[in-house]
Write a protein that holds these residues in place. Structure first.
Motif, mmCIF file in Angstrom:
data_model
loop_
_atom_site.group_PDB
_atom_site.id
_atom_site.type_symbol
_atom_site.label_atom_id
_atom_site.label_comp_id
_atom_site.label_asym_id
_atom_site.label_seq_id
_atom_site.Cartn_x
_atom_site.Cartn_y
_atom_site.Cartn_z
ATOM 1 N N VAL A 13 0.862 -1.186 0.000
ATOM 2 C CA VAL A 13 0.000 0.000 0.000
ATOM 3 C C VAL A 13 0.897 1.234 0.000
ATOM 4 O O VAL A 13 2.062 1.163 0.401
ATOM 5 C CB VAL A 13 -0.944 0.025 1.226
ATOM 6 C CG1 VAL A 13 -1.992 -1.071 1.136
ATOM 7 C CG2 VAL A 13 -0.143 -0.099 2.518
ATOM 8 N N PRO A 14 0.386 2.396 -0.433
ATOM 9 C CA PRO A 14 1.176 3.631 -0.420
ATOM 10 C C PRO A 14 1.511 4.059 1.007
ATOM 11 O O PRO A 14 0.851 3.623 1.961
ATOM 12 C CB PRO A 14 0.274 4.659 -1.102
ATOM 13 C CG PRO A 14 -0.877 3.910 -1.646
ATOM 14 C CD PRO A 14 -0.948 2.587 -0.989
ATOM 15 N N GLU A 16 0.909 6.683 2.797
ATOM 16 C CA GLU A 16 -0.167 7.283 3.593
ATOM 17 C C GLU A 16 -1.033 6.202 4.236
ATOM 18 O O GLU A 16 -1.426 6.300 5.399
ATOM 19 C CB GLU A 16 -1.036 8.189 2.723
ATOM 20 C CG GLU A 16 -0.332 9.432 2.214
ATOM 21 C CD GLU A 16 0.631 9.143 1.070
ATOM 22 O OE1 GLU A 16 0.547 8.041 0.482
ATOM 23 O OE2 GLU A 16 1.473 10.006 0.772
ATOM 24 N N GLN A 17 -1.331 5.143 3.481
ATOM 25 C CA GLN A 17 -2.157 4.066 4.013
ATOM 26 C C GLN A 17 -1.344 3.185 4.952
ATOM 27 O O GLN A 17 -1.851 2.738 5.987
ATOM 28 C CB GLN A 17 -2.734 3.221 2.868
ATOM 29 C CG GLN A 17 -3.726 2.154 3.337
ATOM 30 C CD GLN A 17 -4.331 1.404 2.155
ATOM 31 O OE1 GLN A 17 -4.198 1.815 1.004
ATOM 32 N NE2 GLN A 17 -4.989 0.293 2.448
ATOM 33 N N ALA A 18 -0.087 2.941 4.617
ATOM 34 C CA ALA A 18 0.770 2.129 5.481
ATOM 35 C C ALA A 18 0.946 2.788 6.843
ATOM 36 O O ALA A 18 1.013 2.108 7.870
ATOM 37 C CB ALA A 18 2.126 1.915 4.813
ATOM 38 N N TRP A 19 1.005 4.122 6.857
ATOM 39 C CA TRP A 19 1.156 4.860 8.104
ATOM 40 C C TRP A 19 0.002 4.561 9.054
ATOM 41 O O TRP A 19 0.203 4.261 10.240
ATOM 42 C CB TRP A 19 1.217 6.358 7.794
ATOM 43 C CG TRP A 19 1.193 7.263 8.988
ATOM 44 C CD1 TRP A 19 0.105 7.871 9.535
ATOM 45 C CD2 TRP A 19 2.313 7.668 9.778
ATOM 46 N NE1 TRP A 19 0.465 8.634 10.615
ATOM 47 C CE2 TRP A 19 1.816 8.534 10.791
ATOM 48 C CE3 TRP A 19 3.673 7.402 9.731
ATOM 49 C CZ2 TRP A 19 2.636 9.116 11.753
ATOM 50 C CZ3 TRP A 19 4.500 7.981 10.681
ATOM 51 C CH2 TRP A 19 3.985 8.821 11.672
ATOM 52 N N GLU A 20 -1.217 4.607 8.541
ATOM 53 C CA GLU A 20 -2.386 4.350 9.379
ATOM 54 C C GLU A 20 -2.405 2.905 9.868
ATOM 55 O O GLU A 20 -2.764 2.630 11.016
ATOM 56 C CB GLU A 20 -3.671 4.655 8.588
ATOM 57 C CG GLU A 20 -3.809 6.101 8.156
ATOM 58 C CD GLU A 20 -3.884 7.065 9.333
ATOM 59 O OE1 GLU A 20 -4.363 6.645 10.407
ATOM 60 O OE2 GLU A 20 -3.461 8.224 9.174
ATOM 61 N N VAL A 21 -2.006 1.972 9.009
ATOM 62 C CA VAL A 21 -2.020 0.555 9.390
ATOM 63 C C VAL A 21 -1.006 0.281 10.488
ATOM 64 O O VAL A 21 -1.312 -0.374 11.493
ATOM 65 C CB VAL A 21 -1.733 -0.332 8.162
ATOM 66 C CG1 VAL A 21 -1.532 -1.792 8.589
ATOM 67 C CG2 VAL A 21 -2.875 -0.240 7.155
ATOM 68 N N LYS A 100 8.789 5.180 3.263
ATOM 69 C CA LYS A 100 8.968 5.930 2.025
ATOM 70 C C LYS A 100 8.493 5.077 0.861
ATOM 71 O O LYS A 100 8.406 3.836 0.978
ATOM 72 C CB LYS A 100 10.431 6.330 1.832
ATOM 73 C CG LYS A 100 11.387 5.174 1.636
ATOM 74 C CD LYS A 100 12.803 5.687 1.416
ATOM 75 C CE LYS A 100 13.779 4.543 1.135
ATOM 76 N NZ LYS A 100 15.159 5.053 0.910
ATOM 77 N N PRO A 101 8.157 5.701 -0.275
ATOM 78 C CA PRO A 101 7.694 4.922 -1.421
ATOM 79 C C PRO A 101 8.742 3.895 -1.858
ATOM 80 O O PRO A 101 9.936 4.199 -1.923
ATOM 81 C CB PRO A 101 7.466 5.983 -2.511
ATOM 82 C CG PRO A 101 7.257 7.253 -1.760
ATOM 83 C CD PRO A 101 8.127 7.162 -0.539
ATOM 84 N N ALA A 102 8.294 2.686 -2.119
ATOM 85 C CA ALA A 102 9.193 1.632 -2.593
ATOM 86 C C ALA A 102 9.387 1.768 -4.101
ATOM 87 O O ALA A 102 8.734 2.581 -4.762
ATOM 88 C CB ALA A 102 8.619 0.265 -2.245
ATOM 89 N N GLU A 105 5.520 0.654 -7.653
ATOM 90 C CA GLU A 105 4.477 1.661 -7.471
ATOM 91 C C GLU A 105 3.372 1.148 -6.559
ATOM 92 O O GLU A 105 2.931 0.008 -6.656
ATOM 93 C CB GLU A 105 3.881 2.042 -8.831
ATOM 94 C CG GLU A 105 2.889 3.190 -8.753
ATOM 95 C CD GLU A 105 2.368 3.601 -10.114
ATOM 96 O OE1 GLU A 105 1.497 4.477 -10.174
ATOM 97 O OE2 GLU A 105 2.852 3.023 -11.128
ATOM 98 N N GLY A 106 2.926 2.016 -5.648
ATOM 99 C CA GLY A 106 1.851 1.642 -4.742
ATOM 100 C C GLY A 106 2.310 0.857 -3.536
ATOM 101 O O GLY A 106 1.487 0.401 -2.742
ATOM 102 N N HIS A 107 3.619 0.686 -3.358
ATOM 103 C CA HIS A 107 4.167 -0.045 -2.222
ATOM 104 C C HIS A 107 4.974 0.901 -1.334
ATOM 105 O O HIS A 107 5.410 1.965 -1.766
ATOM 106 C CB HIS A 107 5.056 -1.205 -2.674
ATOM 107 C CG HIS A 107 4.300 -2.360 -3.231
ATOM 108 N ND1 HIS A 107 3.455 -2.254 -4.322
ATOM 109 C CD2 HIS A 107 4.270 -3.679 -2.855
ATOM 110 C CE1 HIS A 107 2.928 -3.442 -4.592
ATOM 111 N NE2 HIS A 107 3.408 -4.313 -3.716
#
Length: 233
Positions: A13-14, A16-21, A100-102, A105-107
């Motif tokens: 996940v991006p 922003e979403q990984a942060w919440e998880v 940080k973005p991997a 894309e989207g990871h």
């Protein structure tokens, strides 16, 4: 024994979403074998970790506190400490994590730096074993976390794997469905972290003498106590 460890893993996940998880400790705790959360009060989390190594079983209870949550830069700092429930061993750690973005894309790439200090029986395993164990533990946690995140999509590959099998290296998973929510894949919580299962036979050969010696010492101590008790009676 003090040691510093560097690990990393990716989540599908991006940032922003990984942060919440990753800040939802109660939700992701089952992804870590042997770990459980007993309470969450603000930025402080209480829990326990059970570890099994052949004849040895260790349990730690302690707390972890978020000392930094920088959402703009996606960085986290945590201070944690714990103590053996049966024994004098202690463990403390300062953990710094950055998202940080991997390359894909989207990871998201999650990098973790841990300053760890342990006393008691685990310290006997030495500096050579802890990095190997931590690396494989992080890899298993990441695999379980990826399955949990991907399970939010009923048509995802991970959800299909949960229904028909388990990916290599991941824990068994359970699919939960409710009338109002899509299916969510959750790893079945393991009662304890089995280090022998985690690190395999090569490391087992290095650890067995220590574990056997500790077990023999525990048995001998128990034997002496029984003899002393009987002699006094």
């Amino acid at each position: 024994m003090a040691i510093e460890l560097d690990n990393s893993f990716t989540v599908p996940v991006p940032p922003e979403q990984a942060w919440e998880v990753l800040l939802d400790v109660e939700r992701i705790a089952p992804c870590m074998p042997g770990a459980s959360v007993t309470s969450v009060e603000g930025d402080e989390v209480a829990g326990q970790v059970k570890v099994k190594l052949g004849p040895l079983s260790l349990a730690y209870k302690g707390t972890a506190k978020f000392t930094e949550k920088d959402q703009e830069n996606h960085t986290i700092a945590i201070e944690a400490s714990g103590k053996e429930t049966r024994g004098a061993g202690t463990a403390s750690a300062t953990v710094q994590a950055g998202l940080k973005p991997a390359d894909e894309e989207g990871h998201t790439l999650v990098s973790i730096h841990t300053a760890l200090n342990v006393t008691g029986r685990p310290a006997q395993f030495g500096r050579s074993l802890l990095p190997e164990v931590s690396g494989k533990l992080i890899a298993q946690f990441a695999s379980n976390l990826e399955a949990m995140i991907a399970g939010g999509d009923p048509g995802s590959e991970a959800a299909g794997a949960a229904a028909g099998g388990v990916a290599e290296g991941a824990s068994p998973v359970t699919v939960i469905r409710t009338p109002t929510e899509p299916s969510m894949v959750l790893p079945q919580q393991e009662d304890s972290l089995n280090l022998i299962k985690l690190v395999g036979v090569p490391v087992l050969k290095r650890v067995i003498p220590i574990a056997a010696g500790a077990a023999a010492l525990a048995i001998f101590t128990r034997f002496l106590r029984n003899r002393l008790r009987h002699s006094k009676s």
